[in-house]
Structures are given as structure tokens and as C-alpha cells.
Design an enzyme around this catalytic site. Structure first.
Site, PDB file in Angstrom:
ATOM      1  CB  THR A 125      -0.915   0.010   1.248  1.00  0.00           C
ATOM      2  OG1 THR A 125      -1.557   1.281   1.336  1.00  0.00           O
ATOM      3  CG2 THR A 125      -0.154  -0.238   2.541  1.00  0.00           C
ATOM      4  CG  ASP A 126      -1.128   4.960  -1.112  1.00  0.00           C
ATOM      5  OD1 ASP A 126      -1.682   4.326  -0.185  1.00  0.00           O
ATOM      6  OD2 ASP A 126      -1.710   5.842  -1.774  1.00  0.00           O
ATOM      7  CD  GLU A 127      -3.319   3.682   4.493  1.00  0.00           C
ATOM      8  OE1 GLU A 127      -3.068   3.563   5.703  1.00  0.00           O
ATOM      9  OE2 GLU A 127      -4.464   3.651   4.039  1.00  0.00           O
ATOM     10  CE1 TYR A 153      -3.629  -2.386   5.924  1.00  0.00           C
ATOM     11  CE2 TYR A 153      -3.335  -0.069   5.368  1.00  0.00           C
ATOM     12  CZ  TYR A 153      -3.489  -1.383   4.978  1.00  0.00           C
ATOM     13  OH  TYR A 153      -3.488  -1.709   3.633  1.00  0.00           O
ATOM     14  CE  LYS A 157      -0.348  -4.383   3.107  1.00  0.00           C
ATOM     15  NZ  LYS A 157      -0.660  -5.731   2.546  1.00  0.00           N
TER      16      LYS A 157
HETATM   17  P1  NAD Z   1     -10.110  -6.935   2.461  1.00  0.00           P
HETATM   18  O1  NAD Z   1     -10.100  -6.653   3.908  1.00  0.00           O
HETATM   19  O2  NAD Z   1     -11.318  -6.632   1.644  1.00  0.00           O
HETATM   20  O3  NAD Z   1      -9.785  -8.490   2.216  1.00  0.00           O
HETATM   21  C1  NAD Z   1      -8.798  -9.174   2.929  1.00  0.00           C
HETATM   22  C2  NAD Z   1      -9.038 -10.669   2.739  1.00  0.00           C
HETATM   23  O4  NAD Z   1      -7.993 -11.360   3.456  1.00  0.00           O
HETATM   24  C3  NAD Z   1     -10.372 -11.169   3.330  1.00  0.00           C
HETATM   25  O5  NAD Z   1     -11.004 -12.032   2.418  1.00  0.00           O
HETATM   26  C4  NAD Z   1      -9.963 -11.900   4.589  1.00  0.00           C
HETATM   27  O6  NAD Z   1     -10.831 -12.989   4.923  1.00  0.00           O
HETATM   28  C5  NAD Z   1      -8.575 -12.387   4.237  1.00  0.00           C
HETATM   29  N1  NAD Z   1      -7.748 -12.605   5.410  1.00  0.00           N
HETATM   30  C6  NAD Z   1      -7.573 -11.765   6.471  1.00  0.00           C
HETATM   31  N2  NAD Z   1      -6.769 -12.323   7.380  1.00  0.00           N
HETATM   32  C7  NAD Z   1      -6.412 -13.540   6.876  1.00  0.00           C
HETATM   33  C8  NAD Z   1      -5.582 -14.578   7.359  1.00  0.00           C
HETATM   34  N3  NAD Z   1      -4.956 -14.486   8.548  1.00  0.00           N
HETATM   35  N4  NAD Z   1      -5.410 -15.677   6.586  1.00  0.00           N
HETATM   36  C9  NAD Z   1      -6.048 -15.774   5.395  1.00  0.00           C
HETATM   37  N5  NAD Z   1      -6.861 -14.835   4.896  1.00  0.00           N
HETATM   38  C10 NAD Z   1      -7.033 -13.719   5.639  1.00  0.00           C
HETATM   39  O7  NAD Z   1      -8.836  -6.186   1.891  1.00  0.00           O
HETATM   40  P2  NAD Z   1      -8.568  -5.533   0.451  1.00  0.00           P
HETATM   41  O8  NAD Z   1      -9.032  -4.133   0.465  1.00  0.00           O
HETATM   42  O9  NAD Z   1      -9.031  -6.454  -0.595  1.00  0.00           O
HETATM   43  O10 NAD Z   1      -6.977  -5.496   0.446  1.00  0.00           O
HETATM   44  C11 NAD Z   1      -6.213  -6.563  -0.094  1.00  0.00           C
HETATM   45  C12 NAD Z   1      -4.744  -6.212   0.010  1.00  0.00           C
HETATM   46  O11 NAD Z   1      -4.478  -5.025  -0.701  1.00  0.00           O
HETATM   47  C13 NAD Z   1      -4.293  -5.958   1.452  1.00  0.00           C
HETATM   48  O12 NAD Z   1      -3.014  -6.510   1.606  1.00  0.00           O
HETATM   49  C14 NAD Z   1      -4.240  -4.440   1.543  1.00  0.00           C
HETATM   50  O13 NAD Z   1      -3.274  -4.038   2.478  1.00  0.00           O
HETATM   51  C15 NAD Z   1      -3.845  -4.068   0.136  1.00  0.00           C
HETATM   52  N6  NAD Z   1      -4.272  -2.736  -0.335  1.00  0.00           N
HETATM   53  C16 NAD Z   1      -5.588  -2.352  -0.251  1.00  0.00           C
HETATM   54  C17 NAD Z   1      -5.977  -1.124  -0.765  1.00  0.00           C
HETATM   55  C18 NAD Z   1      -7.419  -0.666  -0.734  1.00  0.00           C
HETATM   56  O14 NAD Z   1      -7.713   0.465  -1.104  1.00  0.00           O
HETATM   57  N7  NAD Z   1      -8.368  -1.493  -0.312  1.00  0.00           N
HETATM   58  C19 NAD Z   1      -5.028  -0.279  -1.343  1.00  0.00           C
HETATM   59  C20 NAD Z   1      -3.689  -0.694  -1.408  1.00  0.00           C
HETATM   60  C21 NAD Z   1      -3.334  -1.933  -0.912  1.00  0.00           C
HETATM   61  O1  TDX Z   2     -16.616   6.695   7.890  1.00  0.00           O
HETATM   62  C1  TDX Z   2     -15.597   7.169   7.354  1.00  0.00           C
HETATM   63  N1  TDX Z   2     -15.489   8.522   7.234  1.00  0.00           N
HETATM   64  C2  TDX Z   2     -14.408   9.140   6.680  1.00  0.00           C
HETATM   65  O2  TDX Z   2     -14.362  10.378   6.595  1.00  0.00           O
HETATM   66  C3  TDX Z   2     -14.525   6.344   6.838  1.00  0.00           C
HETATM   67  C4  TDX Z   2     -14.590   4.859   6.936  1.00  0.00           C
HETATM   68  C5  TDX Z   2     -13.443   6.985   6.272  1.00  0.00           C
HETATM   69  N2  TDX Z   2     -13.372   8.342   6.217  1.00  0.00           N
HETATM   70  C6  TDX Z   2     -12.157   8.957   5.612  1.00  0.00           C
HETATM   71  C7  TDX Z   2     -10.842   8.503   6.179  1.00  0.00           C
HETATM   72  C8  TDX Z   2      -9.913   8.581   5.004  1.00  0.00           C
HETATM   73  O3  TDX Z   2      -9.373   9.891   4.880  1.00  0.00           O
HETATM   74  O4  TDX Z   2     -12.144   8.565   4.240  1.00  0.00           O
HETATM   75  C9  TDX Z   2     -10.800   8.317   3.792  1.00  0.00           C
HETATM   76  C10 TDX Z   2     -10.725   6.877   3.287  1.00  0.00           C
HETATM   77  O5  TDX Z   2     -10.863   6.027   4.410  1.00  0.00           O
HETATM   78  P1  TDX Z   2     -10.807   4.427   4.271  1.00  0.00           P
HETATM   79  O6  TDX Z   2     -11.826   3.995   3.272  1.00  0.00           O
HETATM   80  O7  TDX Z   2     -10.858   3.860   5.642  1.00  0.00           O
HETATM   81  O8  TDX Z   2      -9.393   4.203   3.564  1.00  0.00           O
HETATM   82  P2  TDX Z   2      -7.888   4.617   3.986  1.00  0.00           P
HETATM   83  O9  TDX Z   2      -7.774   4.846   5.434  1.00  0.00           O
HETATM   84  O10 TDX Z   2      -7.474   5.736   3.069  1.00  0.00           O
HETATM   85  O11 TDX Z   2      -7.106   3.261   3.606  1.00  0.00           O
HETATM   86  C11 TDX Z   2      -7.412   2.562   2.369  1.00  0.00           C
HETATM   87  O12 TDX Z   2      -6.455   2.819   1.393  1.00  0.00           O
HETATM   88  C12 TDX Z   2      -5.178   2.234   1.540  1.00  0.00           C
HETATM   89  C13 TDX Z   2      -7.536   1.047   2.594  1.00  0.00           C
HETATM   90  O13 TDX Z   2      -8.500   0.787   3.610  1.00  0.00           O
HETATM   91  C14 TDX Z   2      -6.215   0.425   2.919  1.00  0.00           C
HETATM   92  O14 TDX Z   2      -6.340  -0.993   3.040  1.00  0.00           O
HETATM   93  C15 TDX Z   2      -5.253   0.757   1.814  1.00  0.00           C
HETATM   94  O15 TDX Z   2      -3.975   0.266   2.101  1.00  0.00           O
END
Ligand code: NAD
Ligand code: TDX
Length: 339
Positions: A125-127, A153, A157
Site C-alpha cells: 500500500t502507498d500508506e 495498519y 504493511k
Molecule cells: P479486504 O479486507 O477486503 O480483504 C482481505 C481478505 O484477506 C479477506 O477475504 C480476509 O478474509 C482475508 N484474510 C484476512 N486475514 C487472513 C488470514 N490471517 N489468513 C487468510 N486470509 C485472511 O482487503 P482488500 O481491500 O481487498 O486489500 C487486499 C490487500 O491489498 C491488502 O493486503 C491491503 O493491504 C492491500 N491494499 C488495499 C488497498 C485498498 O484500497 N483497499 C489499497 C492498497 C493496498
Molecule cells: O466513515 C468514514 N469517514 C471518513 O471520513 C470512513 C470509513 C473513512 N473516512 C475517511 C478517512 C480517510 O481519509 O475517508 C478516507 C478513506 O478512508 P478508508 O476507506 O478507511 O481508507 P484509507 O484509510 O485511506 O485506507 C485505504 O487505502 C489504503 C484502505 O482501507 C487500505 O487498506 C489501503 O492500504
């Protein structure tokens, strides 16, 4: 090609499974997921129809269980999506983030070392780069931007990324890492900004915007992210990190207003609530390396992707209802009740 995908019942992992079924139908997909609260097994209903798809309910922290899957399936490539992924939950309970995101990644890489692998790809992730100030729109995250994390988090990562690089240098494990900005699209659990706001607005419930809603995120349509990961697998150089993003920065309040307008709901539903602790100001990816080296580029413009996404949730309210049954209401009350 046999590809093991962890976290395939979650948001991005399931979209990646569907991309592979579409684009690489001859590959065998071995999906491993612990089915935590964030997963919905029905997300994979169509994947189960393919003879090239197998599913294991297993936890990546379970060394014996993971080893047994490797012993049986002998994957050529592993892509690790499995993670605890929600920043707010990491602030409430960091421990599980350290266990899954760090230890789980190590368990997978140990299995890769034991059984041999062509590639271990870590979905990052970019975080990990921390945040950028709101008043410096000229600054972006590059692959060599120092790691500087804010939340449990992002720290978990970043720790996983460092471990992946250590396994490459120490053991010669053939690894790659991609670091992506915020994804949006189908199958995202409604704890994250966009599906949460769509769900609440659909039910005329208040939309909880943290602080003043001015924090900026860089949004990428999930399918574009999945194409980026496939490009890294097929064209990326071992040992390298690739940033994936689409120069699509938006303040949270803009996103919330777009959702309300698309759904025909009033802005009076917006409720400003107490800010997230340690809230990152702005994320912005420079995807230049992936574009130049891999020939990858996003194809879905935000104005189209957000319409597709809202339409998808409107047509899948049964999926949303499944996700929000069980522990969801308790989570919602704990997270937002006194905010
Ligand atoms: P998500 O939370 O929707 O899905 C995570 C999945 O992993 C779920 O199906 C969960 O059951 C499974 N999981 C959790 N713990 C586990 C374990 N111990 N063993 C096996 N499976 C397990 O997450 P997502 O948004 O799909 O993110 C996927 C990946 O991408 C993550 O590594 C996250 O850090 C990364 N990522 C997400 C975003 C975003 O915007 N959502 C952006 C950049 C990177
Ligand atoms: O109820 C809310 N109100 C609100 O203002 C929630 C859930 C979020 N927010 C804000 C917080 C953040 O500035 O919105 C923005 C986005 O929040 P999230 O959807 O929780 O995402 P973020 O914290 O940016 O992280 C996401 O992007 C990077 C993913 O959850 C991560 O898994 C990924 O790595």
C-alpha cells in the site's frame, strides 16, 4: 501456470481472481482465505463454477495448514492479498494486524522457500510512505520515498514489505512488491469510505465524515489495480517495488457529495464527526516507473468508475445485506456511536 492467491474472498483479491479467469483462463487458481469478517464467500460464487478454481479456507498464520496446501498444490506463483486492511480497526486493536500482516507474510514466504517458487508477490500500500501535506500538490510518493508510517495498519504493511525485501536479499527469494493507492469498485466491505457512504445514503442514514472531510486520497478503480499486479508478475523485475496509481486525487468531502448526487440524496445527510487519530492528510502516487517499465496504465476514469461502482452496489444490495448482518451493527455502534 498454478497461481496461489491469498485473501481471494476479500475486495481486491476477488477482483483479481475474476480478472485471471477472464484474461488467463488456462491458469489454475488456488485461492486461500481464512474468511474473516471482511470476506463474503458468495463473492466467489461465479469462480466456483470454473474447473480451474479451487478454494481452501485456511489462515496464513497457520504454518502447518499453509505447508499442506503447498505440498498438495505446488504453486508456481504466490500473490499475497490476505491482510487485515482497515485503518480504524488497527487503531482499536493493533495485535491482529501484526499477526496476519507480518507473521502471515513470513509463513507464506517460508513455504515458498521450502517448496520453491517462481515468484512471491506482495500486495502493498502507498500508506507505507506516510502522508503528504495538503499545501504541496507538487509532491508525490516515489518508490524510493522513505518509509514513514502513521497507523498500526500501515506499520504492519511496511514491516511486511521490509521482510519481503529481506527474504529476497538473504535467501534469494524471487519477490516483487506493488504499492497501490486507494481502490474502489465492486465487492468492497462497507467499512471503507465509498461503500459505507453508499450504504448509509441508500438508507437515508447520516454520512459520518471525519474532521472537515478535507483529507485527500488518490483513487484507482480496482480492475486497474488488478491489471497492474498481473503486469508486475509478467513483466516486473525481481526484487523491485512498483507504485500503482492513477493521479486521481479527491478530498473525502468531494467523494461523499458525488455519491449523494448520484443517488439523488440531500447533502443534509452529511455529518462531520471526530477525526481519525493520526489521520493521514494526503496520499498521491507517482506511477511513472510501472508505466515506463511495464507498459501499464489505468483505463477507467474516476467519473466513469464511480458511476459503475454506485450502480453495482445498487444492484447488489443483497450482497451488502450479507456483509452488514452478523457483527457489523455492533462494529458500527462501537466505531461511530459516540463519535
Ligand atoms: P479486504 O479486507 O477486503 O480483504 C482481505 C481478505 O484477506 C479477506 O477475504 C480476509 O478474509 C482475508 N484474510 C484476512 N486475514 C487472513 C488470514 N490471517 N489468513 C487468510 N486470509 C485472511 O482487503 P482488500 O481491500 O481487498 O486489500 C487486499 C490487500 O491489498 C491488502 O493486503 C491491503 O493491504 C492491500 N491494499 C488495499 C488497498 C485498498 O484500497 N483497499 C489499497 C492498497 C493496498
Ligand atoms: O466513515 C468514514 N469517514 C471518513 O471520513 C470512513 C470509513 C473513512 N473516512 C475517511 C478517512 C480517510 O481519509 O475517508 C478516507 C478513506 O478512508 P478508508 O476507506 O478507511 O481508507 P484509507 O484509510 O485511506 O485506507 C485505504 O487505502 C489504503 C484502505 O482501507 C487500505 O487498506 C489501503 O492500504
Amino acid at each position: 501456470m498454478k497461481i496461489l492467491v491469498t485473501g481471494g474472498a476479500g475486495f481486491i483479491g476477488s477482483n483479481f481472481v475474476y480478472l485471471l479467469l477472464e484474461e488467463r483462463p488456462e491458469w489454475k487458481i488456488i485461492c486461500v482465505d481464512a474468511l474473516t469478517y471482511a470476506a463474503n464467500i458468495h463473492t466467489l460464487n461465479d469462480a466456483f463454477k470454473s474447473p480451474n478454481f479451487v478454494f481452501y479456507k485456511e489462515d496464513i498464520r497457520n504454518r502447518e495448514g499453509i505447508s499442506a496446501i503447498f505440498e498438495k498444490e505446488r504453486p508456481d506463483v504466490v500473490v499475497n492479498f490476505a491482510a487485515e486492511s482497515h485503518v480504524d480497526r488497527s487503531i482499536e486493536n493493533p495485535a491482529i494486524f501484526l499477526e496476519t500482516n507480518i507473521i502471515g507474510t513470513a509463513v507464506l514466504m517460508d513455504a515458498c522457500r521450502k517448496y520453491g517458487i517462481q515468484r512471491f508477490h506482495q500486495v502493498g500500500t502507498d500508506e507505507v510512505y506516510g502522508d503528504l501535506p495538503l499545501d504541496r500538490p507538487d509532491l508525490f510518493f516515489h518508490e524510493d520515498t522513505p518509509i514513514h508510517t502513521s497507523s498500526p495498519y500501515s506499520t504492519s504493511k511496511a514491516s511486511a514489505d521490509l521482510l519481503v525485501q529481506a527474504y529476497h536479499r538473504t535467501y534469494g527469494l524471487p519477490v516483487t512488491i506493488s504499492r497501490c493507492s486507494n481502490n474502489y469498485g465492486p465487492y468492497q466491505f462497507p467499512e471503507k469510505l465509498i461503500p459505507l457512504m453508499i450504504n448509509n445514503a441508500s438508507q437515508n442514514k447520516p454520512l459520518p465524515v471525519y474532521g472537515e472531510g478535507l483529507n485527500v486520497r488518490d483513487w484507482l478503480y480496482v480492475k486497474d489495480h488488478c491489471y497492474g499486479i498481473l503486469a508486475v508478475l509478467e513483466k516486473g523485475r525481481v526484487g523491485e517495488v512498483y507504485n500503482l496509481g492513477g493521479h486521481n486525487e479527491k478530498a473525502n468531502i468531494e467523494i461523499v457529495k458525488i455519491i449523494l448526487s448520484e443517488l439523488g440524496k440531500p447533502e443534509s445527510l452529511i455529518t462531520f464527526v471526530t477525526d481519525r487519530k493520526g489521520h493521514d492528510q494526503r496520499y498521491a502516487i507517482d506511477p511513472g516507473k510501472a508505466m515506463a517499465e511495464l507498459g501499464w496504465a489505468p483505463t477507467t476514469m474516476f467519473k466513469d468508475g464511480i458511476k459503475l461502482t454506485i450502480q453495482w452496489y445498487r444492484e447488489h444490495m443483497d450482497w451488502m445485506a450479507e456483509c452488514t448482518s452478523g457483527g457489523y451493527m455492533k462494529y458500527y455502534e462501537e466505531m461511530y456511536g459516540n463519535r
